[in-house]
Design an enzyme around this catalytic site. Structure first.
Site, PDB file in Angstrom:
ATOM      1  N   HIS A   3       0.867  -1.172   0.000  1.00  0.00           N
ATOM      2  CA  HIS A   3       0.000   0.000   0.000  1.00  0.00           C
ATOM      3  C   HIS A   3       0.904   1.222   0.000  1.00  0.00           C
ATOM      4  CE1 HIS A   3      -3.633   2.351   0.663  1.00  0.00           C
ATOM      5  NE2 HIS A   3      -2.836   3.152   1.352  1.00  0.00           N
ATOM      6  N   CYS A   4       0.750   2.056  -1.004  1.00  0.00           N
ATOM      7  CA  CYS A   4       1.618   3.228  -1.146  1.00  0.00           C
ATOM      8  C   CYS A   4       0.893   4.469  -0.628  1.00  0.00           C
ATOM      9  CB  CYS A   4       1.991   3.417  -2.613  1.00  0.00           C
ATOM     10  SG  CYS A   4       3.118   4.790  -2.873  1.00  0.00           S
TER      11      CYS A   4
END
Length: 167
Positions: free
Chosen positions: A156-157
């Site tokens: 997850h960025c």
């Protein structure tokens, strides 16, 4: 679709806004400190150095095109669904699969037992997500931020506030 929660809160917007601010600041400074001097827009057209103006015009076209491409890619990365578990019966929860299995003869094998799995539990059962209440395909992981199982999830960025996944 993987976006099952309120996506935008102040804490989630700040990293994305910071990246947009950095891109805008670099774009403005490059235009003001470099292109403005090369294009000689503050000088009358009769007094301009033509070779310098042409070089500035070419650099302006290239830099603005690259900046536009950067912004398009950034926006697409933010708003593209990373891929989630399909809404088909073979991925639904255990109770639904059992009901479907015993409800009629034509749905006998629809609970996913015929699907080939490479990742299984140590007991040999299919992997199950307790938060999504669904079976998980291979290389699928639950993202606690997006509150969904993401296909081929890498991470997850926070800079794009999205999962890097299938697409």
């Amino acid at each position: 679709m993987a976006f099952k929660c309120q996506r935008w809160t102040l804490a989630n917007v700040l990293p994305v806004a910071f990246v947009i601010w950095i891109i805008g600041t670099i774009w403005f400074l490059y235009g003001w400190l470099h292109l403005w001097v090369l294009l000689q827009l503050h000088v009358e057209s009769a007094l301009r150095d033509e070779a310098r103006f042409q070089r500035g015009f070419i650099q302006a076209c290239v830099s603005q095109s690259l900046t536009l491409l950067l912004l398009i890619c950034f926006i697409r990365a933010i708003f593209t669904d990373p891929g989630s578990v399909p809404e088909t019966p073979e991925w639904r929860n255990r109770e639904y699969s059992l009901k479907a299995k015993y409800s009629s003869e034509d749905t006998k094998d629809r609970d996913g037992d015929k699907l080939e799995h490479h990742e299984v539990k140590q007991s040999g059962e299919r992997r199950f997500c307790k938060w999504c209440d669904r079976y998980k395909p291979d290389r699928c992981h639950h993202c606690r931020v997006c509150r969904s199982c993401i296909l081929r999830m890498d991470h997850h960025c926070p800079w794009i506030y999205n999962c890097v996944g299938f697409y």
